[in-house]
Design a protein around this motif. Structure first.
Motif, PDB file in Angstrom:
ATOM      1  N   ASP A   1      43.505  38.558  30.177  1.00 11.13           N
ATOM      2  CA  ASP A   1      44.324  38.495  31.379  1.00 11.13           C
ATOM      3  C   ASP A   1      43.452  38.465  32.630  1.00 11.13           C
ATOM      4  O   ASP A   1      42.428  39.158  32.705  1.00 11.13           O
ATOM      5  CB  ASP A   1      45.267  39.698  31.449  1.00 11.13           C
ATOM      6  CG  ASP A   1      46.393  39.614  30.430  1.00 11.13           C
ATOM      7  OD1 ASP A   1      46.400  38.658  29.622  1.00 11.13           O
ATOM      8  OD2 ASP A   1      47.266  40.498  30.434  1.00 11.13           O
TER       9      ASP A   1
ATOM     10  N   HIS B   1      49.228  36.928  37.991  1.00  8.72           N
ATOM     11  CA  HIS B   1      48.874  37.329  36.624  1.00  8.72           C
ATOM     12  C   HIS B   1      48.840  36.100  35.713  1.00  8.72           C
ATOM     13  O   HIS B   1      49.862  35.470  35.448  1.00  8.72           O
ATOM     14  CB  HIS B   1      49.893  38.346  36.106  1.00  8.72           C
ATOM     15  CG  HIS B   1      49.524  38.962  34.788  1.00  8.72           C
ATOM     16  ND1 HIS B   1      50.245  39.994  34.223  1.00  8.72           N
ATOM     17  CD2 HIS B   1      48.521  38.699  33.902  1.00  8.72           C
ATOM     18  CE1 HIS B   1      49.696  40.341  33.067  1.00  8.72           C
ATOM     19  NE2 HIS B   1      48.661  39.549  32.848  1.00  8.72           N
TER      20      HIS B   1
ATOM     21  N   ILE C   1      41.045  41.558  32.026  1.00 11.41           N
ATOM     22  CA  ILE C   1      41.448  42.605  31.085  1.00 11.41           C
ATOM     23  C   ILE C   1      41.669  41.984  29.711  1.00 11.41           C
ATOM     24  O   ILE C   1      42.452  41.038  29.566  1.00 11.41           O
ATOM     25  CB  ILE C   1      42.745  43.310  31.544  1.00 11.41           C
ATOM     26  CG1 ILE C   1      42.542  43.960  32.914  1.00 11.41           C
ATOM     27  CG2 ILE C   1      43.185  44.342  30.512  1.00 11.41           C
ATOM     28  CD1 ILE C   1      43.820  44.516  33.506  1.00 11.41           C
ATOM     29  N   HIS C   2      40.982  42.502  28.715  1.00  6.38           N
ATOM     30  CA  HIS C   2      41.244  42.136  27.326  1.00  6.38           C
ATOM     31  C   HIS C   2      42.292  43.115  26.806  1.00  6.38           C
ATOM     32  O   HIS C   2      41.979  44.255  26.452  1.00  6.38           O
ATOM     33  CB  HIS C   2      39.960  42.212  26.499  1.00  6.38           C
ATOM     34  CG  HIS C   2      40.164  41.926  25.041  1.00  6.38           C
ATOM     35  ND1 HIS C   2      39.222  42.222  24.085  1.00  6.38           N
ATOM     36  CD2 HIS C   2      41.212  41.380  24.372  1.00  6.38           C
ATOM     37  CE1 HIS C   2      39.675  41.862  22.905  1.00  6.38           C
ATOM     38  NE2 HIS C   2      40.883  41.357  23.044  1.00  6.38           N
ATOM     39  N   ASP C   3      43.535  42.682  26.785  1.00  8.45           N
ATOM     40  CA  ASP C   3      44.648  43.560  26.421  1.00  8.45           C
ATOM     41  C   ASP C   3      44.815  43.561  24.900  1.00  8.45           C
ATOM     42  O   ASP C   3      45.399  42.639  24.329  1.00  8.45           O
ATOM     43  CB  ASP C   3      45.935  43.098  27.106  1.00  8.45           C
ATOM     44  CG  ASP C   3      47.050  44.119  27.014  1.00  8.45           C
ATOM     45  OD1 ASP C   3      46.957  45.009  26.138  1.00  8.45           O
ATOM     46  OD2 ASP C   3      48.008  44.040  27.789  1.00  8.45           O
TER      47      ASP C   3
ATOM     48  N   LYS D   1      33.112  37.912  34.443  1.00  7.55           N
ATOM     49  CA  LYS D   1      33.030  39.060  35.343  1.00  7.55           C
ATOM     50  C   LYS D   1      31.887  38.929  36.340  1.00  7.55           C
ATOM     51  O   LYS D   1      31.922  39.509  37.431  1.00  7.55           O
ATOM     52  CB  LYS D   1      32.895  40.350  34.530  1.00  7.55           C
ATOM     53  CG  LYS D   1      34.208  40.831  33.929  1.00  7.55           C
ATOM     54  CD  LYS D   1      34.042  42.094  33.107  1.00  7.55           C
ATOM     55  CE  LYS D   1      35.384  42.536  32.521  1.00  7.55           C
ATOM     56  NZ  LYS D   1      35.250  43.746  31.670  1.00  7.55           N
TER      57      LYS D   1
ATOM     58  N   ALA E   1      34.785  37.227  28.726  1.00  3.32           N
ATOM     59  CA  ALA E   1      35.061  38.203  29.779  1.00  3.32           C
ATOM     60  C   ALA E   1      33.773  38.632  30.473  1.00  3.32           C
ATOM     61  O   ALA E   1      33.713  38.720  31.709  1.00  3.32           O
ATOM     62  CB  ALA E   1      35.789  39.411  29.194  1.00  3.32           C
TER      63      ALA E   1
ATOM     64  N   ARG F   1      47.343  34.594  31.864  1.00  2.00           N
ATOM     65  CA  ARG F   1      46.906  35.019  30.535  1.00  2.00           C
ATOM     66  C   ARG F   1      46.304  33.827  29.799  1.00  2.00           C
ATOM     67  O   ARG F   1      46.937  32.771  29.660  1.00  2.00           O
ATOM     68  CB  ARG F   1      48.069  35.595  29.726  1.00  2.00           C
ATOM     69  CG  ARG F   1      47.717  35.896  28.253  1.00  2.00           C
ATOM     70  CD  ARG F   1      48.740  36.810  27.620  1.00  2.00           C
ATOM     71  NE  ARG F   1      48.646  38.146  28.218  1.00  2.00           N
ATOM     72  CZ  ARG F   1      49.646  39.039  28.205  1.00  2.00           C
ATOM     73  NH1 ARG F   1      50.792  38.741  27.641  1.00  2.00           N
ATOM     74  NH2 ARG F   1      49.478  40.224  28.775  1.00  2.00           N
TER      75      ARG F   1
ATOM     76  N   GLU G   1      40.777  40.791  38.500  1.00  2.00           N
ATOM     77  CA  GLU G   1      40.321  41.677  37.427  1.00  2.00           C
ATOM     78  C   GLU G   1      40.568  41.017  36.083  1.00  2.00           C
ATOM     79  O   GLU G   1      41.613  40.389  35.864  1.00  2.00           O
ATOM     80  CB  GLU G   1      41.084  42.998  37.506  1.00  2.00           C
ATOM     81  CG  GLU G   1      40.667  44.024  36.464  1.00  2.00           C
ATOM     82  CD  GLU G   1      41.467  45.309  36.566  1.00  2.00           C
ATOM     83  OE1 GLU G   1      41.099  46.285  35.870  1.00  2.00           O
ATOM     84  OE2 GLU G   1      42.463  45.334  37.316  1.00  2.00           O
TER      85      GLU G   1
END
Length: 326
Positions: free
Chosen positions: A23, A74, A103-105, A92, A88, A76, A101
């Protein structure tokens, strides 16, 4: 390795553990992604979910995937679970300069469905998209119609939401193999860690699937990708093939000529039955144009047709078609 024979059809809602979600969230999420990915990010509007890829400055693919917009800030990315952490970490380094930001959900569950897709969509409060690349989303879940001749849908939700829906989801290896076989027959190759930083996007036919926008501005690797397209410098292409074998080839296994000269490598393979395998391989175009006999470990390779033409398909055209504008 246990022998897994795919079901002939995708009869159940099947959990797809080979996929993951990365995400990108924040006020600058769209601006950040626009400079990193091959998609025209503004096209990902909650209704159209374009294929995309991320490249090195030399145009080699670090990952490919499908980009969904869940809300205004947002996004994905759906991609191979083997690439999530490395992509990621790479992104980053650039996200630090944006209000975004990554995020690996790990709470996200991916479910493939075909025959039972209507029932699952209704239970999750989603409208089932009719056209490939179309997306439906609510606060808990999303669904995308997968490209290809077989009607398939990819659901993205959480285990908690699935449990509340009372819908059965299976972890059946034969059904998972059936999903991956459908990907192969659709000519869709998902990059994995074993072949990261090896291929130009065009070597996976990504522009023929609408995965590259040639109308957007700069992104990492864009100059190399564009030059290869406009100068016709792509000398390797994804092919669909079959072979007779009781052994499943590994990713990266070499395809050779009668003289033992390497002409390509396998990207994905699935056992079709006890004695045969279907696969996708990146192949030197000379081998296919000259109809060279090709082999994997002495087993003859037979080329099969792809369900699309090897020509540029603009995501802008796909999005306009989806909205009935062409």
């Amino acid at each position: 390795m246990a022998m897994v024979i795919p079901s002939t059809t995708i009869t159940d809602n099947v959990r797809l553990n080979h996929l993951a979600a990365l995400d990108v969230i924040g006020a600058d999420a769209e601006k950040f992604l626009q400079g990193q990915t091959s998609a025209q990010v503004s096209l990902a509007d909650g209704e159209f979910a374009p294929l995309t890829c991320f490249c090195t400055p030399k145009g080699r693919m670090l990952a490919n995937g499908q980009l969904l917009r869940l809300n205004a800030e947002h996004f994905r990315l759906i991609l191979s679970v083997s690439l999530t952490d490395s992509l990621a970490a790479h992104l980053k380094k650039f996200a630090a300069f944006y209000r975004a930001e990554l995020i690996h959900d790990t709470n996200i569950t991916f479910i493939g469905a075909s025959k039972e897709a209507d029932t699952l969509a209704e239970s999750l409060g989603l409208t089932l998209p009719e056209q490939p690349y179309a997306q439906s989303v609510n606060e808990q879940s999303s669904v995308v119609r997968v490209a290809g001749e077989m009607p398939r849908w990819l659901f993205c939700t959480t285990e908690t939401t699935i449990e509340a829906s009372s819908q059965q989801v299976v972890d059946d290896e034969a059904q998972q193999a059936a999903w991956q076989l459908a990907d192969i027959r659709s000519g869709i190759a998902w990059l994995s860690e074993a072949q990261q930083d090896q291929f130009l996007p065009q070597m996976l036919n990504w522009e023929a699937l609408g995965g590259i926008s040639f109308k957007k501005g700069c992104y990492t690797g864009q100059e190399v990708v564009a030059r290869a397209h406009f100068r016709g410098q792509v000398k390797k292409r994804l092919v669909h093939a079959e072979l007779t074998s009781t052994t499943l080839p590994e990713t990266g296994a070499s395809i050779k000529t009668e003289l033992d000269k390497a002409m390509g490598e396998i990207v994905a393979s699935v056992r079709r039955d006890n004695d045969s395998v279907e696969l996708l391989a990146v192949m030197n175009t000379k081998a296919t144009e000259e109809a060279m006999p090709l082999y994997w470990e002495g087993n003859a390779l037979t080329l099969l047709p792809l369900p699309y033409a090897i020509e540029r398909l603009d995501p802008e055209q796909l999005a306009a078609t989806l909205k009935g504008q062409v």
